[in-house]
Design a protein around this motif. Structure first.
Motif, short mmCIF file in Angstrom:
data_model
loop_
_atom_site.label_atom_id
_atom_site.label_comp_id
_atom_site.label_asym_id
_atom_site.label_seq_id
_atom_site.Cartn_x
_atom_site.Cartn_y
_atom_site.Cartn_z
N ASP A 244 -3.58 6.44 -1.82
CA ASP A 244 -5.19 6.40 -1.88
C ASP A 244 -5.48 7.76 -2.85
N GLU A 245 -6.79 7.95 -2.73
CA GLU A 245 -7.24 9.22 -3.74
C GLU A 245 -6.89 10.52 -3.26
N GLY A 246 -6.22 10.46 -1.89
CA GLY A 246 -5.45 11.95 -1.50
C GLY A 246 -4.20 11.74 -1.62
N LYS A 247 -3.40 10.86 -2.43
CA LYS A 247 -1.96 10.77 -2.61
C LYS A 247 -1.29 10.49 -1.39
#
Length: 275
Positions: A244-247
């Motif tokens: 996701d966008e937070g890795k």
């Protein structure tokens, strides 16, 4: 029939019950009052006239006595109300004329006896009418009691059922709306009436049907797309790791599991650089 019309009819029904009881009570009260008034008007007046005639016989002034007697006798002749009273009054007139001509004690005694006969007729009539009024009063009380009991039962049944008829559909709608809020789109309202509640039930059921169809169609589409993407990823010849966008790791395919020597369940939700 609309709900407003049904409520109006219900209130008119209660008003009719009140008017019926009031009218029946008023009718019987007026009937008994009229008959009691007739006794006072007819029989009591005759008793008063005959009493005055007897008093006139006891007066010493002969001319004054004749005037008083004649006045009350004329009133009595205009107040014939009972069976046999007309013959007795005619006899009273005949005996009075004889008494005026002779004036002896025998004629006076005969005249007094005739007066008492007229009095007795009216006394018996008073007793008879009083008994009739008493009997009519009992019947009137019985009729009013029966009518009152019948009206009470009707009103009691109406008071019990009418609020339920209005409140039950509202309760059904409340529970159905709560079901929709829980996303239970299979909820339906079963009201078959042709009033506003029935129209609302039809509209609600149509809405629930559309929501149910929309929910199932979207869910099926999402599940199909998820399955298709998983199939594509799992059959790729390269290791694939989804972030996701937070890795944070969302998924891995079998090649990625082999590369990292860990199962997907051990990797999901972990920070990718740490892995």
């Amino acid at each position: 029939m609309k709900v407003k019309s049904k409520i109006r009819i219900g209130l008119l029904f209660l008003l009719f019950i009140i008017i019926l009881l009031a009218a029946s009570g008023s009718y019987y009260i007026n009937m008994l009052a009229d008959e009691s008034r007739d006794i006072l008007k007819d029989n009591y007046n005759t008793l008063q006239y005959t009493k005055n005639m007897i008093d006139a016989l006891d007066e010493t002034d002969r001319q004054s006595a004749f005037n008083k007697f004649e006045t009350n006798l004329i009133k009595q002749e205009s107040n014939i109300t009972e069976k046999g009273e007309e013959e007795a009054t005619k006899l009273l007139r005949h005996v009075y004329e004889e008494y005026k001509g002779s004036g002896d004690s025998n004629a006076a005694a005969k005249l007094r006896g005739t007066i008492l006969r007229v009095q007795e007729l009216n006394m018996k009539a008073i007793v008879t009418k009083n008994n009739e009024i008493t009997e009519k009063t009992r019947r009137a009380f019985a009729y009013i009691s029966i009518l009152g009991t019948f009206c009470f039962l009707l009103s009691f049944t109406f008071v019990i059922n009418f609020p339920r008829w209005v409140a039950n559909p509202i309760t059904d709608f409340t529970e159905a709306i709560k079901g929709i809020l829980r996303k239970d789109y299979s909820t339906r309202i079963m009201i078959n009436s042709k009033d506003e509640f029935g129209d609302m039930a039809v509209a609600f059921n149509q809405m629930a049907t559309q929501l149910d169809a929309w929910e199932h169609s979207n869910l099926a589409q999402v599940l199909f797309e998820k399955s298709r993407i998983e199939t594509i990823i799992n059959n790729m010849q390269d290791a694939v790791i989804g972030l996701d966008e937070g890795k944070t790791i969302l998924f891995v395919n079998p090649l990625a599991e082999n590369l990292l020597a860990k199962k997907e369940d051990e990797l999901k939700g972990k920070y990718a650089p740490d892995v």
